[in-house]
Each structure stands twice: as C-alpha cells, then as structure tokens.
Design a protein around this motif. Structure first.
Motif, PDB file in Angstrom:
ATOM      1  N   PRO A   1     -11.856  -3.902  19.698  1.00  0.00           N
ATOM      2  CA  PRO A   1     -13.147  -3.426  19.176  1.00  0.00           C
ATOM      3  C   PRO A   1     -13.848  -2.466  20.142  1.00  0.00           C
ATOM      4  N   VAL A   2     -14.534  -1.513  19.567  1.00  0.00           N
ATOM      5  CA  VAL A   2     -15.187  -0.482  20.382  1.00  0.00           C
ATOM      6  C   VAL A   2     -16.631  -0.885  20.671  1.00  0.00           C
ATOM      7  N   PHE A   3     -16.962  -0.803  21.921  1.00  0.00           N
ATOM      8  CA  PHE A   3     -18.297  -1.166  22.378  1.00  0.00           C
ATOM      9  C   PHE A   3     -19.272  -0.012  22.162  1.00  0.00           C
ATOM     10  N   ASP A   4     -20.407  -0.343  21.542  1.00  0.00           N
ATOM     11  CA  ASP A   4     -21.436   0.659  21.306  1.00  0.00           C
ATOM     12  C   ASP A   4     -22.652   0.338  22.177  1.00  0.00           C
ATOM     13  N   PRO A   5     -22.873   1.120  23.239  1.00  0.00           N
ATOM     14  CA  PRO A   5     -23.965   0.813  24.182  1.00  0.00           C
ATOM     15  C   PRO A   5     -25.332   0.826  23.497  1.00  0.00           C
ATOM     16  N   GLU A   6     -25.467   1.675  22.518  1.00  0.00           N
ATOM     17  CA  GLU A   6     -26.743   1.759  21.804  1.00  0.00           C
ATOM     18  C   GLU A   6     -27.021   0.441  21.078  1.00  0.00           C
ATOM     19  N   ALA A   7     -25.985  -0.124  20.480  1.00  0.00           N
ATOM     20  CA  ALA A   7     -26.145  -1.384  19.763  1.00  0.00           C
ATOM     21  C   ALA A   7     -26.509  -2.517  20.708  1.00  0.00           C
ATOM     22  N   ALA A   8     -25.983  -2.445  21.930  1.00  0.00           N
ATOM     23  CA  ALA A   8     -26.187  -3.547  22.873  1.00  0.00           C
ATOM     24  C   ALA A   8     -27.551  -3.487  23.573  1.00  0.00           C
ATOM     25  N   ARG A   9     -28.245  -2.373  23.418  1.00  0.00           N
ATOM     26  CA  ARG A   9     -29.495  -2.192  24.159  1.00  0.00           C
ATOM     27  C   ARG A   9     -30.564  -3.209  23.757  1.00  0.00           C
ATOM     28  N   GLU A  10     -31.275  -3.715  24.721  1.00  0.00           N
ATOM     29  CA  GLU A  10     -32.374  -4.654  24.449  1.00  0.00           C
ATOM     30  C   GLU A  10     -33.647  -3.859  24.191  1.00  0.00           C
ATOM     31  N   ASP A  11     -34.420  -4.274  23.185  1.00  0.00           N
ATOM     32  CA  ASP A  11     -35.705  -3.622  22.946  1.00  0.00           C
ATOM     33  C   ASP A  11     -36.808  -4.395  23.660  1.00  0.00           C
ATOM     34  N   GLU A  12     -36.759  -5.690  23.495  1.00  0.00           N
ATOM     35  CA  GLU A  12     -37.757  -6.564  24.105  1.00  0.00           C
ATOM     36  C   GLU A  12     -37.141  -7.232  25.316  1.00  0.00           C
ATOM     37  N   ILE A  13     -37.898  -7.231  26.416  1.00  0.00           N
ATOM     38  CA  ILE A  13     -37.354  -7.795  27.634  1.00  0.00           C
ATOM     39  C   ILE A  13     -38.306  -8.826  28.197  1.00  0.00           C
ATOM     40  N   THR A  14     -37.736  -9.913  28.707  1.00  0.00           N
ATOM     41  CA  THR A  14     -38.570 -10.907  29.364  1.00  0.00           C
ATOM     42  C   THR A  14     -38.629 -10.568  30.848  1.00  0.00           C
ATOM     43  N   MET A  15     -39.831 -10.271  31.321  1.00  0.00           N
ATOM     44  CA  MET A  15     -39.984 -10.010  32.745  1.00  0.00           C
ATOM     45  C   MET A  15     -40.530 -11.242  33.432  1.00  0.00           C
ATOM     46  N   VAL A  16     -40.122 -11.428  34.666  1.00  0.00           N
ATOM     47  CA  VAL A  16     -40.528 -12.601  35.419  1.00  0.00           C
ATOM     48  C   VAL A  16     -41.704 -12.236  36.313  1.00  0.00           C
ATOM     49  N   VAL A  17     -42.702 -13.093  36.334  1.00  0.00           N
ATOM     50  CA  VAL A  17     -43.837 -12.854  37.222  1.00  0.00           C
ATOM     51  C   VAL A  17     -43.780 -13.850  38.373  1.00  0.00           C
ATOM     52  N   GLN A  18     -43.745 -13.318  39.602  1.00  0.00           N
ATOM     53  CA  GLN A  18     -43.719 -14.183  40.778  1.00  0.00           C
ATOM     54  C   GLN A  18     -44.987 -13.988  41.582  1.00  0.00           C
ATOM     55  N   VAL A  19     -45.424 -15.050  42.263  1.00  0.00           N
ATOM     56  CA  VAL A  19     -46.467 -14.907  43.278  1.00  0.00           C
ATOM     57  C   VAL A  19     -45.826 -15.362  44.580  1.00  0.00           C
ATOM     58  N   ASN A  20     -45.785 -14.473  45.556  1.00  0.00           N
ATOM     59  CA  ASN A  20     -45.097 -14.747  46.817  1.00  0.00           C
ATOM     60  C   ASN A  20     -43.648 -15.205  46.599  1.00  0.00           C
ATOM     61  N   GLY A  21     -43.004 -14.596  45.653  1.00  0.00           N
ATOM     62  CA  GLY A  21     -41.602 -14.896  45.430  1.00  0.00           C
ATOM     63  C   GLY A  21     -41.338 -16.161  44.628  1.00  0.00           C
ATOM     64  N   LYS A  22     -42.432 -16.835  44.187  1.00  0.00           N
ATOM     65  CA  LYS A  22     -42.209 -18.055  43.392  1.00  0.00           C
ATOM     66  C   LYS A  22     -42.527 -17.779  41.922  1.00  0.00           C
ATOM     67  N   LEU A  23     -41.687 -18.290  41.067  1.00  0.00           N
ATOM     68  CA  LEU A  23     -41.811 -18.057  39.641  1.00  0.00           C
ATOM     69  C   LEU A  23     -43.102 -18.675  39.091  1.00  0.00           C
ATOM     70  N   ARG A  24     -43.963 -17.855  38.493  1.00  0.00           N
ATOM     71  CA  ARG A  24     -45.243 -18.358  37.971  1.00  0.00           C
ATOM     72  C   ARG A  24     -45.465 -18.018  36.512  1.00  0.00           C
ATOM     73  N   GLY A  25     -44.666 -17.156  35.952  1.00  0.00           N
ATOM     74  CA  GLY A  25     -44.878 -16.842  34.550  1.00  0.00           C
ATOM     75  C   GLY A  25     -43.853 -15.850  34.027  1.00  0.00           C
ATOM     76  N   ARG A  26     -43.884 -15.678  32.720  1.00  0.00           N
ATOM     77  CA  ARG A  26     -42.975 -14.728  32.081  1.00  0.00           C
ATOM     78  C   ARG A  26     -43.761 -13.811  31.180  1.00  0.00           C
ATOM     79  N   LEU A  27     -43.207 -12.638  30.982  1.00  0.00           N
ATOM     80  CA  LEU A  27     -43.888 -11.620  30.219  1.00  0.00           C
ATOM     81  C   LEU A  27     -42.881 -11.002  29.255  1.00  0.00           C
ATOM     82  N   SER A  28     -43.298 -10.886  27.995  1.00  0.00           N
ATOM     83  CA  SER A  28     -42.406 -10.204  27.070  1.00  0.00           C
ATOM     84  C   SER A  28     -42.896  -8.778  26.877  1.00  0.00           C
ATOM     85  N   VAL A  29     -42.087  -7.823  27.277  1.00  0.00           N
ATOM     86  CA  VAL A  29     -42.504  -6.429  27.168  1.00  0.00           C
ATOM     87  C   VAL A  29     -41.411  -5.623  26.489  1.00  0.00           C
TER      88      VAL A  29
END
Length: 829
Positions: free
Chosen positions: A758-786
RNA sequence: GCGAGAGUGGCGGAACUGGUAGACGCACUGGCCUUAGGAGCCAGCGCCCUCGGCGUAGGGGUUCGACUCCCCUCUCUCGCACCA
C-alpha cells in the motif's frame, strides 16, 4: 456467533489451501529479469538433524517477512533454501543404528522439508540443493585441485586440535574455550599431517574489508578483526653465542629492546634441544618440554598457568647492545605465533616481569612514563605503556612511537632487523578423518609424491558400500576399492587421500551455487552469479560470527581470483538474530525446555507461530518463549477474522469514495490507516517487526472501536474497506496464508502475494488537531488541544490561561516560556 | 585482564534528531454475557498516603527539560584470552 462453517478460522484448511496454490502457481519461482531490481535474501541453511527447531522457525520467519515485503515492493526476489548435509551427526547416527549416513540424511531432509513447507515460507524450491550430492561437492573438488595448482592449498605436519570423541581434527576456529565446538569435549594437541587452505594470504584483504562492510553488525566485525589479529612490529636476529645461526624474534615493542635481559623460546622450538645438547642440559630441558606438553593437555582453559621455564645453557647477543642474554625455554611462549621466540623485557612486559622475578633475572628500565620515575628495584609490575626512552644509547630521549621507527630502521640498515607484520590468524586446516564428507581429490604416489586428481576424473565420489566401525574410524581408510588407484603422472600404483573436507567448505560457497540450479557443465554460471550476487541480506545466528562467515568471505575471494565470481564480498548486509530461550536458558533437549514447532503449528497454525516469533522481541535480541504469548497472537488473528467475515458482503460491495475524506469518522480512520502504513513501512525497513505488529494491532483496535457494533458514528464503507485492506496487506508478510484467505474473501481475484504494497499518503496522515503538553518547571500540569501549526504567542496565552497551570504559577514570576512547536509549552518560574 | 553490548512495570517489550516514560501484547483485578468457559465484550492496571510526591541499575553533571548527552560505580550477557 453463528455455526456457519465459513465463518470459522480454520487455519489448517486455509494454510493447506494456500500452500498448494503457491506451489501450483509457482508464485515464488524466479528467473533473471533485467527489468526489475534484484534482491537476494538468504538465511543460513540448516543442518538436516531430523526436525526443525524454534531457532529455525525464528530465523526463517524473519527472512520470509523481508522476502515477501521486498516482493510486494517490486523487487525480483530470490529466496532459496537447501541443506548443509555433510557432517558428523549423520555418521554417528549410522554407527549407532547400523544404517547409512546418506539414508539418515535424506530421510531427515524429507521430513524437515515438509515442516518448512507447512510454515509457508516463500522459497524457490527449484533451487534446493544438498551439499552431500555429488553434483554439488564435485565442484569444490574442482576448486580444490585448481587452488592446489595455484599454491593456495598445501599439506603439512603440524600440531593440530584433535577431538577424541569426534575422532577427527578441528580447525582453530572450531575450538571454543579449548573444547570441540560440536561435542564440547576438551581437545588435545596432536602431531598430524593435513591439508591447509592459505587463508593467511588473504588476511589483509579480509581485514581491510571489515571497514567496508557497512551493513554488518559492529560486533561481528570486531570479532573478525580480533580473530585476524594483525600486529605491526619488527623481526630481529639475535646471534646465538657459539652457534652459526641466529635466533629470530618478533616484537611489537622494538622501543624496549635496550631493556632485554633474557630470551624466551617455545618448548617446541628446535633451538631448545640443540642448545641443551651442546651444554649438557639435555635431561633437564627435555624433562621440562615433556612436562609442559602434558600440562598443556590437561590445562583448565579458564586459569592462566603459572609461568615456568628452564635455562637452556645458551646465550644470545642483543645486536643493539652487545649484551649476552641467557636463553630460556618458557611455557608461555607459543611456537605457532610469530617466530616462536621472544626477547624478554621484564620492566615493560608483565609476563617477562613475573618470569624474571621467579628466576631472579635482572630488570632494566628503559621507558619512563610521563610524570613518574620507575625504579627496577621497587617496581611491582611492568610498565607496558608508552613513555620516554632512557638508557637506550642514541635513542634515549625519544618517545615510544618515534623510537619504534628509529630502532627498526637502524636494524634494517645494519641488516639484523626488519619491519614485520604478524597475524593471529592461522591457515585453515580442512582435513577430517571421517567418512561423511567430500573426499579430498588428491593421490599419494610413492614415486611422484602428491598428485591432484586430474580434473576430467572428478568427482571423486564417496563410496556408498561401506560398513562402519563402532570406534568411529572412517571406513575409507581401510577400503581398498577406494584408496587403491594409479598415479596420474607415472601410472604406477598409488594411494588415494582418504581424509574428507571440513563441512565448512561446503557452506562457504553454497550461496553462489543457488544462482545456478541444475548447472552441470560448470560450478557457477557467470551470467547468473553476476546478476544475483552479492546476497543483499543474509540472516543467521551470531554463533557463526567467525567460523562460517570468515570462511565464506575467504572463499568468495579465492573464487573471484579463480575467475568464477565478480564480487569481493558475499554478503552485503548481515542480520544476526538472537537465540530462542525458555525459562531463562537456551532451549535444549538436555534442559527439557524445548518447544516443538510441529505441536504449535498443529494447535495454532503456522501464521500464529510466525506472528508470535516476530512479535515477542526484535530480531537481534534473544526471544523468551511464552505459551501465553502465542495464544495472544492467535487471538489477534481471530479478532481480525471475525471482523472481516462479519463485514464480508459489505467489503465486497464497497465502492471507492473520495480520495481524501473531508472530516468526521472518515477522516479519522483514513488518517490512522495512513499513519499505520507509514509506521509499518518504516519499521520493516529497519526490521522492527515487533513494533510493526503493534502498529497493526493499534489500527485494528481503532477500527473495531469506530466501526464495531457499539459505535455510534460508523465511518462510510469505503474507508473501512481501505483500513481492512491495509491491515491485510501490512500483515501479510508475517501471516501470509491468513491474509491471502481474507483477501480472497473480500472479493479479490488475484493473489495477495502478487499485490503491491500500500502507498503511504503523507497528506492523509497529517494531524489537524494536536494535543500540546503544558509543563511548569518541566512538570506536566495540563494539556491543550490546538490546531496544527498554531501560532506561538496564541499557544502561550492559552497555556497561561489553563486553570491547573494557574495554580502553579500564581505567586511566582515567570522567567521564561519555551514552546516546542506542536509538542509542548514549558513555563519556567 | 582486554574488547563489545545491555540494565525501563509482575513479564515480553515501546519511546523519532533530548520534549506527555510504560505504545502493543501477556499476566492480573472488577463487571457484562453465558448451562459452562481456557470463547467474546466493557473497564482498570508503575510505586506511595488524598491534593500531590517518587519513578527508566546506583551516584554526580550539562539543560527550561534527560531512558536518551557527559563522568564515576555496580550488575549481567557475549567474544578474545599468556599473540610477544
């Protein structure tokens, strides 16, 4: 679940069906095709010991995945198999059962062949060979004769490694920790006449190519380099006092030569006896030599014996200083290495240091390490490192590296020294005093000496009308109809060589013979070997890192120099797979922890066994066998089977939707499908089959969650079909029968094995919504959907606005905010 | 002794060029379904006392941030082992 027979995963019927189809359709037979890129995949061929074991299953499963993957990617894949069919177990079994090795061997081949077929490996059976077939070994007899004429094979009497339980000689590479590689019995040194291949002539080339074999594991290359053991040094002649010949020594440390205070020679060194005789020390010295010989035979390979020696009564003169040095014979000097004699510099060699202390020989410091002042009287160990020369006449003040050159060239000018390279590698002794092997095509004539069998008289066939002695003595030695012959030169009565060749000779060139099945006029057809070779990917156990792989490399070079091959190295890429272990140790009959592939195939089917052996560990690591894990693999296939069969009608009828679904569950499944195609393709390229399988499992989990009975938003049929087809194709190299069957069930008319990856289509695999991680001093404190590629400032704002983040930054000053695009925000306070 | 590689949950193993540790599977726990289930489905599952803290053999270091890079120590596996 209904009782409909067609809905049941009947693996044995499915496997039988597809094995037959592949055979009928000649799916895996290949010919030279210059329109396609070739790919030669080879696994180390098996010894026909009786049954295949899990190690074979793993090795061949790994290879088969690669072969099938490459095929689906448009390569003309050659994937052959054969039998390493000469060898001692056959002969021993014959003695035990009062049978014949050929019978035993061919029966085993028949059975193991049926086992391999049941595993569904994609071999081109047309190329099958067995090395005990005269049509195979006749060609290596031809090579032997040609190499003999070229001077690359010779005969000598020497100390060899004798294994009493195998009743034969072994090559150095076949001695592991002082024991036989096959039966683990301690070997004993013995004086014998034998045939040798001049592998040392190729030592430099074998070593140099180690740097160019970029597709080989470093571990193997390092082992080969160490085995060849090249060392650069000097050979120096020390005149022997009152004798007309001088004593040659080899040293890598000519810079220490002014510190020599005695000489050591091997007990077997011819000078030892001569000097002793001359000086009336015959009795003492010969007793010591005898004592050393017997001690060496019984020595425990794990402990270094204490240094021992005896004065021979003779003296050598250091050509640099004129000093008279006593000549000792010492147990730690080896006749086989260098010249069998060394100059002893106790201050700068630990062995000499210990010896000097024991026998009260002076110690003279000639190298001072930086920042220290050595004193011979107080040193507790030798200083073997480099330094500045002292007490070394005109060379004093030089550093070691400079002095090595200067001292050697001074000796060269004076004619008593020269640069020399020494190798640890010895010539390959190939004579075996056993029956079940390829006869060595030589004739001993009492008048003309040794004569090769004329090429037209080849092959020298191994006679089959023989009886075996319980002792294991080769019947050839006493078989008059075999050994009685006439000299090809004078025609007089002569005796045929009755030893056979080491079986590693057969396995040194079989890879090339696979290119030319059925060729009867010549050993190798140039057109075929030029097209197929080198092997693109070779796979086998790391236990052959030195033995087989070094011999095969050597053989490639000599066949090249005879004009049969146009390549320098046989195997472009090498994969060494780990062992299969159970309960923490290697599977073996004696430990009673073997798992029989036949039982597993019967219980779960070949596809499950293949799948598990690929899933449980990456190829190069040891694989811990787990019966429960096999069930897990089997369950996974069941789940796919049920899902596909449930939707069979739909899948057969589903059309093709828009190329790129806009959104919703269609977009999500389409994306996951393409992400999986990408991941699996990448993993295959690096042989990470375990993670490839888990990626397919993830896609299956995603699919059954989204398109299962309980799902509220079922994606459109065409996207489900795309996902299902991807799963079947991606899984097919690992579980080929299973996937072929489902492929057919969802309506395909042509074989899955013939389909394109099967042929891989990079466009199809692209993420639209991404979960970003929010850290304070390197510690995980929250997540953000952008949304993907969101602006940095905007993201910072959103992060600071997170309620849980606020808690941790409330009364603190923000010092810095780090944003890693589409990944995380780290707020430093 | 020398050389190479490896130490991550109860287990096998994931983690791209430093960026959510524990993907996937096994085992285990609870529930549903079932005459039954070693079948299937749903949920949970690193450790500790709740907010939270601690965690990739151990100890230091670099960094906003370390399984990942650097130094030291320990353990294991493999290869070579008097090679002059």
């Amino acid at each position: 679940m209904s009782n409909d027979k067609s809905l049941k995963y009947d693996f044995s019927a499915i496997e039988r069906k597809w094995q037959r189809k592949w055979q009928e359709n000649k799916t895996f037979q290949v010919e030279i095709d210059r329109n396609l890129p070739k790919y030669y995949l080879l696994e180390m061929f098996p010894y026909p010991s009786g049954r295949i074991h899990m190690g074979h299953v793993r090795n061949y499963s790994i290879g088969d995945v690669i072969a099938r993957y490459k095929r689906m990617n448009g390569f003309n894949v050659m994937h052959p198999i054969g039998w390493d069919a000469f060898g001692l177990p056959a002969e021993n079994a014959a003695i035990k059962n009062n049978s014949h090795p050929a019978k035993w061997t061919y029966e085993n081949i028949d059975y193991m062949k049926s086992q391999l077929r049941k595993m569904g490996f994609s071999y081109d059976w047309n190329r099958e060979l067995a090395t005990c077939d005269p049509e195979y070994y006749r060609w290596e007899q031809l090579f032997f004769v040609q190499l003999y004429k070229k001077g690359l094979i010779y005969q000598k009497v020497t100390t060899v490694n004798w294994c009493e339980s195998c009743r034969t000689v072994l090559a150095n590479e076949q001695v592991i920790d002082g024991c036989c590689w096959r039966c683990d019995q301690q070997i004993i040194p013995r004086e014998m006449n034998g045939w040798f291949f001049k592998i040392t002539d190729y030592a430099d080339e074998l070593l140099d190519w180690c740097d160019k074999l970029t597709g080989w594991p470093d571990k193997v290359l390092t082992m080969q380099r160490n085995w060849i053991g090249k060392s650069l040094g000097a050979e120096v002649d020390f005149p022997v006092d009152g004798w007309d010949e001088s004593l040659k020594i080899f040293t890598t440390r000519p810079d220490t030569i002014f510190g020599a205070t005695f000489m050591s020679i091997a007990p077997e060194h011819p000078l030892a006896a001569k000097l002793a005789q001359k000086n009336g020390l015959q009795k003492e010295v010969s007793e010591f030599v005898e004592h050393t010989r017997s001690a060496r035979q019984q020595q425990n390979p794990d402990v270094e014996p204490e240094k021992e020696g005896i004065f021979t009564g003779g003296y050598a003169v250091n050509p640099y200083t004129g000093d008279k040095l006593p000549i000792y014979t010492a147990n730690f000097v080896l006749m086989e290495y260098g010249t069998g004699a060394v100059m002893a510099v106790p201050a700068h060699d630990q062995r000499d240091f210990e010896f000097a202390h024991k026998y009260d020989i002076p110690i003279k410091v000639v190298i001072q390490p930086p920042g220290a002042e050595l004193d011979a009287a107080t040193m507790t160990e030798a200083h073997e490192g480099p330094g500045i020369l002292v007490d070394s006449a005109g060379f004093s003040g030089m550093d070691s590296a400079e002095a090595k050159k200067a001292i050697t060239s001074h000796g060269e000018e004076q004619g008593f020294a020269r640069q020399r390279i020494t190798y640890r590698l010895r010539d390959w002794g190939i004579s075996r005093q056993r029956y079940w092997g390829s006869p060595i095509p030589m004739i001993h004539c009492p008048r003309c000496g040794v004569q090769p069998v004329p090429e037209d008289d080849l092959p020298v066939e191994l006679p089959t009308d023989v009886t075996f002695a319980q002792s294991g003595k080769s019947p050839l030695h006493d078989l008059e109809s075999f050994y009685k012959t006439s000299c090809p030169k004078c025609g007089g009565e002569a005796r045929r060589e009755t030893d056979t060749m080491d079986t590693f000779v057969e396995s040194s060139w079989y890879y090339a013979r696979y290119c030319c099945p059925g060729e009867r006029r010549e050993p190798l057809r140039r057109e075929a070997v030029d097209y197929w070779l080198p092997v693109d990917q070779y796979i086998g156990g790391v236990e052959h890192a030195i033995l087989h792989l070094l011999y095969a490399r050597f053989f490639t070079k000599i066949l090249r120099d005879l004009g049969y091959l146009g390549i320098d190295e046989p195997f472009a890429d090498l994969l060494t797979q780990g062992m299969v272990i159970k309960d923490g140790t290697k599977m073996s009959k004696s430990k009673g922890n073997v798992v029989d592939p036949d039982d597993l195939v019967q219980q779960y089917g070949a596809d499950t066994v293949r799948l598990f052996s690929l899933f449980a560990a990456p190829p190069e690591r040891d694989l811990e066998w787990s019966d429960k894990g096999v069930e897990g693999a089997h369950r996974f296939l069941h789940r796919i089977f049920r899902f596909v069969m449930d939707k069979r009608e739909m899948l057969q009828n589903a059309g093709n939707g828009p190329v790129a679904p806009a959104g919703g569950p269609e977009r999500d499944l389409h994306r996951k499908t393409h992400q999986t195609i990408s991941k699996v393709s990448r993993d295959f390229a690096s042989f990470h089959f375990n993670t490839a399988i888990s990626a397919i499992m993830e896609l299956m989990n995603f699919l059954s969650a989204g398109a299962g009975e309980s799902s509220k938003t079922i994606p459109a049929d065409f996207v489900i079909k795309e996902a299902v087809e991807a799963i079947i194709q991606l899984l097919s190299p690992m579980a080929p029968h299973f996937c072929e069957e489902l492929w057919e069930q969802i309506g395909h008319k042509s074989q899955l094995s013939e389909s394109r990856w099967p042929v891989f289509d990079p466009e199809a695999a692209r993420e639209d919504e991404i979960t970003m991680v929010v850290q304070v001093n390197g510690k995980l404190r929250g997540r953000l959907s952008v949304s993907a590629g969101e602006d940095e400032e905007k993201v910072k704002e959103m992060a600071l606005a997170e309620p849980n983040v606020g808690k941790f930054i409330a009364d603190k000053t923000i010092r810095k905010i780090i944003v890693v695009k589409d990944k995380l925000i780290n707020i430093v306070v």
